[in-house]
Design a protein around this motif. Sequence first.
Motif, PDB file in Angstrom:
ATOM      1  N   VAL A  84     -10.186  31.409  59.462  1.00 18.51           N
ATOM      2  CA  VAL A  84      -9.307  32.334  58.759  1.00 18.51           C
ATOM      3  C   VAL A  84      -9.468  33.722  59.378  1.00 18.51           C
ATOM      4  CG1 VAL A  84     -11.061  32.828  57.013  1.00 18.51           C
ATOM      5  CG2 VAL A  84      -8.659  33.239  56.487  1.00 18.51           C
ATOM      6  N   SER A  85      -8.356  34.435  59.505  1.00 16.45           N
ATOM      7  CA  SER A  85      -8.380  35.812  59.988  1.00 16.45           C
ATOM      8  C   SER A  85      -8.104  36.734  58.812  1.00 16.45           C
ATOM      9  CB  SER A  85      -7.330  36.018  61.089  1.00 16.45           C
ATOM     10  OG  SER A  85      -7.693  35.321  62.258  1.00 16.45           O
ATOM     11  N   LEU A  86      -8.908  37.774  58.701  1.00 19.69           N
ATOM     12  CA  LEU A  86      -8.845  38.663  57.535  1.00 19.69           C
ATOM     13  C   LEU A  86      -8.699  40.114  57.988  1.00 19.69           C
ATOM     14  CD1 LEU A  86     -11.799  36.645  56.623  1.00 19.69           C
ATOM     15  CD2 LEU A  86     -10.185  36.925  54.751  1.00 19.69           C
ATOM     16  N   TYR A  87      -7.691  40.760  57.466  1.00 24.17           N
ATOM     17  CA  TYR A  87      -7.436  42.169  57.783  1.00 24.17           C
ATOM     18  C   TYR A  87      -7.448  42.993  56.501  1.00 24.17           C
ATOM     19  CZ  TYR A  87      -6.156  42.212  62.734  1.00 24.17           C
ATOM     20  OH  TYR A  87      -6.199  42.177  64.105  1.00 24.17           O
ATOM     21  N   ILE A  88      -8.114  44.130  56.567  1.00 24.20           N
ATOM     22  CA  ILE A  88      -8.016  45.127  55.504  1.00 24.20           C
ATOM     23  C   ILE A  88      -7.466  46.392  56.135  1.00 24.20           C
ATOM     24  CG2 ILE A  88      -9.236  46.526  53.795  1.00 24.20           C
ATOM     25  CD1 ILE A  88     -11.354  44.382  53.640  1.00 24.20           C
ATOM     26  N   ARG A  89      -6.329  46.851  55.630  1.00 19.30           N
ATOM     27  CA  ARG A  89      -5.735  48.085  56.149  1.00 19.30           C
ATOM     28  C   ARG A  89      -5.633  49.114  55.024  1.00 19.30           C
ATOM     29  NH1 ARG A  89      -3.722  47.702  61.493  1.00 19.30           N
ATOM     30  NH2 ARG A  89      -2.919  45.656  62.100  1.00 19.30           N
ATOM     31  N   HIS A  90      -5.968  50.349  55.380  1.00 19.51           N
ATOM     32  CA  HIS A  90      -5.877  51.465  54.447  1.00 19.51           C
ATOM     33  C   HIS A  90      -4.742  52.380  54.886  1.00 19.51           C
ATOM     34  CE1 HIS A  90      -9.990  50.655  52.811  1.00 19.51           C
ATOM     35  NE2 HIS A  90     -10.132  50.121  54.010  1.00 19.51           N
ATOM     36  N   HIS A  91      -3.919  52.782  53.941  1.00 23.97           N
ATOM     37  CA  HIS A  91      -2.804  53.686  54.234  1.00 23.97           C
ATOM     38  C   HIS A  91      -3.343  55.124  54.336  1.00 23.97           C
ATOM     39  CE1 HIS A  91       1.119  55.753  53.481  1.00 23.97           C
ATOM     40  NE2 HIS A  91       1.564  54.698  54.136  1.00 23.97           N
ATOM     41  N   VAL A  92      -4.377  55.247  55.141  1.00 25.28           N
ATOM     42  CA  VAL A  92      -5.055  56.535  55.332  1.00 25.28           C
ATOM     43  C   VAL A  92      -5.494  56.609  56.784  1.00 25.28           C
ATOM     44  CG1 VAL A  92      -7.053  57.947  54.724  1.00 25.28           C
ATOM     45  CG2 VAL A  92      -5.899  56.628  52.952  1.00 25.28           C
ATOM     46  N   GLY A  93      -5.203  57.741  57.417  1.00 26.63           N
ATOM     47  CA  GLY A  93      -5.603  57.937  58.801  1.00 26.63           C
ATOM     48  C   GLY A  93      -5.844  59.404  59.077  1.00 26.63           C
ATOM     49  N   ALA A  94      -5.872  59.744  60.357  1.00 24.81           N
ATOM     50  CA  ALA A  94      -6.147  61.127  60.750  1.00 24.81           C
ATOM     51  C   ALA A  94      -5.105  62.100  60.217  1.00 24.81           C
ATOM     52  CB  ALA A  94      -6.226  61.213  62.271  1.00 24.81           C
ATOM     53  N   ALA A  95      -3.873  61.635  60.025  1.00 24.26           N
ATOM     54  CA  ALA A  95      -2.808  62.512  59.515  1.00 24.26           C
ATOM     55  C   ALA A  95      -3.075  62.971  58.086  1.00 24.26           C
ATOM     56  CB  ALA A  95      -1.457  61.801  59.590  1.00 24.26           C
ATOM     57  N   ASP A  96      -3.984  62.285  57.392  1.00 20.97           N
ATOM     58  CA  ASP A  96      -4.266  62.603  55.989  1.00 20.97           C
ATOM     59  C   ASP A  96      -5.467  63.535  55.819  1.00 20.97           C
ATOM     60  OD1 ASP A  96      -2.319  60.664  54.608  1.00 20.97           O
ATOM     61  OD2 ASP A  96      -3.396  59.362  55.984  1.00 20.97           O
ATOM     62  N   GLU A  97      -6.019  64.005  56.914  1.00 20.25           N
ATOM     63  CA  GLU A  97      -7.192  64.866  56.834  1.00 20.25           C
ATOM     64  C   GLU A  97      -6.841  66.272  56.355  1.00 20.25           C
ATOM     65  OE1 GLU A  97      -9.565  62.739  60.565  1.00 20.25           O
ATOM     66  OE2 GLU A  97      -8.339  64.529  60.880  1.00 20.25           O
ATOM     67  N   MET A 141     -14.998  40.924  65.091  1.00 14.82           N
ATOM     68  CA  MET A 141     -15.169  41.963  64.076  1.00 14.82           C
ATOM     69  C   MET A 141     -14.959  43.318  64.721  1.00 14.82           C
ATOM     70  SD  MET A 141     -18.365  42.890  61.531  1.00 14.82           S
ATOM     71  CE  MET A 141     -19.409  43.641  62.756  1.00 14.82           C
ATOM     72  N   ASN A 142     -14.064  44.098  64.142  1.00 16.52           N
ATOM     73  CA  ASN A 142     -13.794  45.408  64.714  1.00 16.52           C
ATOM     74  C   ASN A 142     -13.135  46.301  63.674  1.00 16.52           C
ATOM     75  OD1 ASN A 142     -13.764  47.428  66.651  1.00 16.52           O
ATOM     76  ND2 ASN A 142     -12.877  46.107  68.234  1.00 16.52           N
ATOM     77  N   ALA A 143     -13.009  47.571  64.034  1.00 20.42           N
ATOM     78  CA  ALA A 143     -12.341  48.539  63.171  1.00 20.42           C
ATOM     79  C   ALA A 143     -11.666  49.572  64.051  1.00 20.42           C
ATOM     80  CB  ALA A 143     -13.346  49.216  62.237  1.00 20.42           C
ATOM     81  N   SER A 144     -10.646  50.221  63.514  1.00 18.55           N
ATOM     82  CA  SER A 144      -9.964  51.262  64.274  1.00 18.55           C
ATOM     83  C   SER A 144      -9.364  52.280  63.323  1.00 18.55           C
ATOM     84  CB  SER A 144      -8.853  50.658  65.149  1.00 18.55           C
ATOM     85  OG  SER A 144      -7.870  50.031  64.342  1.00 18.55           O
ATOM     86  N   THR A 145      -9.315  53.520  63.795  1.00 17.39           N
ATOM     87  CA  THR A 145      -8.685  54.599  63.033  1.00 17.39           C
ATOM     88  C   THR A 145      -7.511  55.127  63.835  1.00 17.39           C
ATOM     89  OG1 THR A 145     -10.820  55.250  62.097  1.00 17.39           O
ATOM     90  CG2 THR A 145      -9.036  56.852  61.965  1.00 17.39           C
ATOM     91  N   GLY A 146      -6.342  55.174  63.209  1.00 14.55           N
ATOM     92  CA  GLY A 146      -5.164  55.735  63.846  1.00 14.55           C
ATOM     93  C   GLY A 146      -4.690  56.954  63.087  1.00 14.55           C
ATOM     94  N   GLN A 147      -3.559  57.488  63.489  1.00 13.44           N
ATOM     95  CA  GLN A 147      -2.979  58.609  62.763  1.00 13.44           C
ATOM     96  C   GLN A 147      -2.541  58.195  61.371  1.00 13.44           C
ATOM     97  OE1 GLN A 147      -2.826  61.710  63.437  1.00 13.44           O
ATOM     98  NE2 GLN A 147      -2.974  61.998  65.641  1.00 13.44           N
ATOM     99  N   ASP A 148      -2.057  56.957  61.226  1.00 19.24           N
ATOM    100  CA  ASP A 148      -1.445  56.503  59.973  1.00 19.24           C
ATOM    101  C   ASP A 148      -2.329  55.589  59.143  1.00 19.24           C
ATOM    102  OD1 ASP A 148       0.966  57.706  60.873  1.00 19.24           O
ATOM    103  OD2 ASP A 148       1.498  55.882  61.950  1.00 19.24           O
ATOM    104  N   VAL A 149      -3.126  54.772  59.812  1.00 17.04           N
ATOM    105  CA  VAL A 149      -3.773  53.627  59.176  1.00 17.04           C
ATOM    106  C   VAL A 149      -5.200  53.465  59.694  1.00 17.04           C
ATOM    107  CG1 VAL A 149      -3.660  51.110  58.908  1.00 17.04           C
ATOM    108  CG2 VAL A 149      -1.546  52.432  58.977  1.00 17.04           C
ATOM    109  N   THR A 150      -6.094  52.980  58.822  1.00 23.76           N
ATOM    110  CA  THR A 150      -7.435  52.576  59.245  1.00 23.76           C
ATOM    111  C   THR A 150      -7.574  51.084  58.978  1.00 23.76           C
ATOM    112  OG1 THR A 150      -8.288  54.752  58.635  1.00 23.76           O
ATOM    113  CG2 THR A 150      -9.894  53.019  59.034  1.00 23.76           C
TER     114      THR A 150
END
Length: 487
Positions: A41-54, A148-157
């Motif tokens: 199974v592949s599992l993704y958790i995305r947050h509607h928070v990124g660098a643009a929200d700082e 297993m990985n993570a990333s931060t973008g302007q829009d999403v983490t």
Amino acid sequence: LILFSMAGNSSGLDLEKKVIKTKLKNGLTVLILERHVSPTVSLYIRHHVGAADETPGETGAAHFLEHMMFKGTTTIGAKNYAAEKKILAAIEKTGNTLDKEKLKGNKARPQIIKQLTEELNNLQSQAKKYFVPNELDRLYTENGGLDMNASTGQDVTTYHISLPVNKIELWARLESDRLMNPVFREFYTERDVIMEERRQRVEADPEGKLYEQFLLTAFKVHPYGRPILGWTKDMMYLNPQSVRKMFEKYKAPESIVIAVVGDIEPAETLKLIDKYFGGIPPRKEKTAVIPVEPKQTEERRVSVAFDANPMLFIGYHKPTAPAYDDYVFDVLEAILTRGRTSRLYAALVTRQKIAKSVSAYNGTPGARYPNLFLISAEPRHPHTNIELEEAISREIEKIKEQPVSAIELTKAKNHIRMQYIKNLNSNSEMASTLSYYEVLLGDYKYFANYLNAIDRVSAKDIQNAAQNYFNKDNRTVARLSKGKDSE
């Protein structure tokens, strides 16, 4: 080609019908797709928070938070959290005092800085007795976790992993604990790590340095002009309070999308997710309003001197998804630089031999807000950035003056279709696609309707978009060169 087109559209529509979308009582969105390809199974958790929200002055907080989320929780990696908590409070107090002294600049007292630095180092050494580093990584690795990985973008983490299907409850237990009980261990050590990351990816990297200045020039008001890693002056003094403030936005369940794709039983999976994530309290605070970027009315230029091969960025402001023009620019991206027979590659690299490379990117640096269509290129010695820019401009004018051929348009659409179908074959890519469009646009179904929209794009649409957006007044140009005379 007709059969290929039908197969692509059918696959997307069939999968879209199988997706089960559920919103938990606290507002968290869950997307589940059952696919019996392998017992994984592949599992993704995305947050509607990124660098643009700082918050201004705290740039880099979102990326820093991503790092801190791997430091464990009150139970994951903790040996004696009650004792550790006291040490962490002392570390934060000392670190804040040290930063305040350093911020005095010329008035800072060297002896006080030395004393506080020694005290901070001593406290950090004591704290190591109370936790096991990299415990989260160990738990996942020992239980068959992959990618297993993570990333931060302007829009999403984003956080993602693939696991054996019988390990879903382990994932739910670990990830929900990270959201509810994180411990920001090794804070000041990690701050040094992200400062080094900036030095490597920006200060010592010509492309990174040019890209940063390009965005700063293209966006005058909108936070898309700020780097994801943050500005050095902000990063140096980020404190735990800044990161906690970002975390409060981050953990709000109404801003979280979870996608689960694989050999699962949907009802059981949803029950597990609700059990572990359903208790996260909703966030009552209103989201801060992000300023709108004013319409660009004149060309903007920036030059960066660096002891490296010359490089060129050209960007044009444009709308974002789901605006129809965004689909048009996806097709235009493929026409210009996808493949050796694409417009810019064939003209600049193959025939004229004035470019080492050329690429186009629709949707820079993010897709939540209006963004840029970016063309990047490197001149081939002895040619210059000036020659290359003029050559790119000539090719852009051809697109504006005469519609692309039917063959060229079909080839570009087929390239897009091939990539689309490829993404449907992977559980991980499917979970990524579903969660991305749901968190970004509020509708995962965007992917299912995507090829139909691409198919509607005409040669006239391409020409209109080029005429409307590829104008000098809407253009930002960034050049990297060894000196002003070598551009």
